[in-house]
Write an enzyme that holds these catalytic residues in place. Structure first.
Site: not given
Ligand code: NDP
Ligand code: HSE
Length: 434
Positions: A47, A134, A138, A189, A203, A207, A309
């Site tokens: 968008r 993954v 880290i 959240g 998920d 990984k 994040g």
């Protein structure tokens, strides 16, 4: 300073917008580290008119034509933070075949069809880096891909999904049930509006496939991974674990070992399991990730940090961008995919696991013998038995020695049908030597 390395950024959402911010804030340091400045040639989004706040970037760089952007002559490196299988696969194959190195965070695509991307990278003589796919920030894939290439990895055990770790940690801390803990995760959240990919283990399974492929030099896809989520974990399970000095975690486990015929195989699985509080992964709380690697010479290694994040994931993306930009300037490429071992994947039924089983039984002579007989028939050896009162009946808590998972599952199935067993109240796998 030489001419800039020009990036096509595909996606400018949670991760992409932090990639833009870090590129802006650290531009001088990045240029010094690479030996050339990084420049954004264009940003592909869905968008074009979306409000992107105060993102420090020229609005004229945005386009909805991702493929057109990738094909431009002034694009050197493609950074993909869109996600999903298509159109991302088509874009990345196009880039790699054209010799443009790719940095991606797309775990779903790598786990479903990493082979196509690796083949395209080899064909085009380009780099394919995916550290962010993954465990977010880290540094994990580079150690597996580079630092540990002199060693033989035997097992990788990880907490690689922050949402489920938050939920299980909340259940452990407060005694809440799954639904209540999921609600809290959503309010804060941590969980997405549709939490299916996280709570059903998809998920983590993606990984796990990526980790197993790197650890065992074998192409492992998401379809090879046995997957169970955490939706069936109850407050009673958590209480049972506590009574054993354990906690419950959603683990991704990738292990190599010989099958019954002596053939070297790998087994890759994602499921909730009890681990003792003394295990290094037991103290990984909140939405953190951690991965425990065991190798012949290195011994035990632990990697810990934020697995998701915008900024943590962008940190991993930028690390890869620096690596591929340096390679480009040096006119070299990283070693291509290492899949020479090509180990067969052992089905879950043949994996060696241990079970913790809680039963409500009638409290009368012969009951324990009847229950023990079921274990014996399936050649499952009992490690410990504890009996406590449960209303007018008794609670039996049985922990087994390792046995093929199929034998353990068949044992539970037969126990459920036994007259002397009122109910099977909890069944959990046990990992980590409890
Ligand atoms: P978002 O949904 O926040 O952002 C996706 C971006 O892709 C948006 O900018 C969107 O455009 C753009 N986009 C979607 N479809 C298209 C399309 N067809 N053409 C062009 N652009 C498109 O995703 P995230 O940033 O959260 O995740 C990106 C990737 O990073 C995924 O692979 C994810 O698995 C991975 N990842 C994410 C982590 C996280 O914490 N979020 C952690 C680790 C990995 P628009 O802005 O216009 O909507
Ligand atoms: N949804 C993932 C998690 C983050 O909860 O860990 C992206 O990998």
């Amino acid at each position: 300073m030489t001419s800039p390395v020009r990036l096509a950024l595909l996606g400018c959402g949670t991760v992409g917008s932090d990639v833009v911010r870090l590129l802006h804030e650290q531009s001088e340091d990045l240029a010094a580290r690479i030996g050339a400045p990084l420049e954004i040639a264009g940003i592909a989004v869905r968008r074009i008119g979306r409000d992107r706040g105060d993102l420090p970037v020229d609005p004229a760089l945005f386009t909805t034509d991702a493929l057109g952007l990738i094909k431009r002559d002034d694009v050197d490196v493609v950074v993909e933070v869109v996600g999903g299988i298509e159109p991302a696969r088509g874009w990345l194959v196009e880039a790699l075949r054209a010799g443009k190195s790719v940095v991606t965070a797309n775990k779903a695509l790598l786990a479903e069809d990493g082979a196509t991307l690796h083949d395209a990278a080899a064909e085009g003589g380009a780099d394919l880096y995916y550290e962010a796919s993954v465990a977010g920030a880290i540094p994990l894939l580079r150690p597996l891909r580079d630092s540990l290439h002199g060693d033989r990895i035997t097992r990788v055990t990880g907490i690689v999904n922050g949402t489920t770790n938050f939920i299980l940690s909340a259940m452990d801390a407060t005694g809440a049930g799954f639904t209540e803990a999921l609600e809290e995760a959503t309010e804060l959240g941590y969980a997405e509006a549709d939490p299916t990919a996280d709570v059903e283990g998809f998920d983590a399974a993606a990984k796990a496939a990526i980790l197993a492929s790197l650890a065992f030099h074998t192409r492992v896809t998401a379809a090879d991974v046995h997957r169970e989520g955490i939706t069936e974990v109850t407050a009673a399970d958590v209480a049972s674990a506590k009574a054993m000095g354990c906690t419950i975690k959603l683990l991704c486990i990738a292990a190599r070992g010989a099958d019954a015929a002596g053939r070297e195989t790998v087994n890759v699985r994602v499921h909730p399991a009890m681990i003792p509080l003394t295990h290094p992964l037991a103290s990984v709380g909140d939405a953190f990730n951690a991965v425990f690697v065991e190798a012949d010479a290195a011994g035990q290694l632990m990697f810990y940090g934020r697995g998701a994040g915008g900024a943590p994931t962008a940190s991993a993306v930028l690390g890869d961008v620096v690596a591929v930009a340096r390679n480009r300037l040096a006119g070299v490429h990283a070693a291509s995919e290492s899949a020479y071992a090509d180990l067969p994947v052992r089905p879950m039924g043949e994996a060696l696991t241990r079970y913790h089983i809680s039963l409500d039984v009638a409290d009368r002579p012969g009951v324990l013998a009847g229950v023990a007989g079921v274990f014996a028939r399936h050649e499952v050896s009992i490690a410990t038995v504890r009996q406590g009162p449960a209303g007018g009946d008794a609670e039996l808590v049985i922990v087994t020695h390792v046995a093929p998972d199929a034998a353990l599952a068949a044992t539970v199935g037969e126990l459920r049908g036994l007259d002397i067993v009122r109910s099977v109240t909890s069944v959990l796998r046990v990992e980590g030597g409890a």
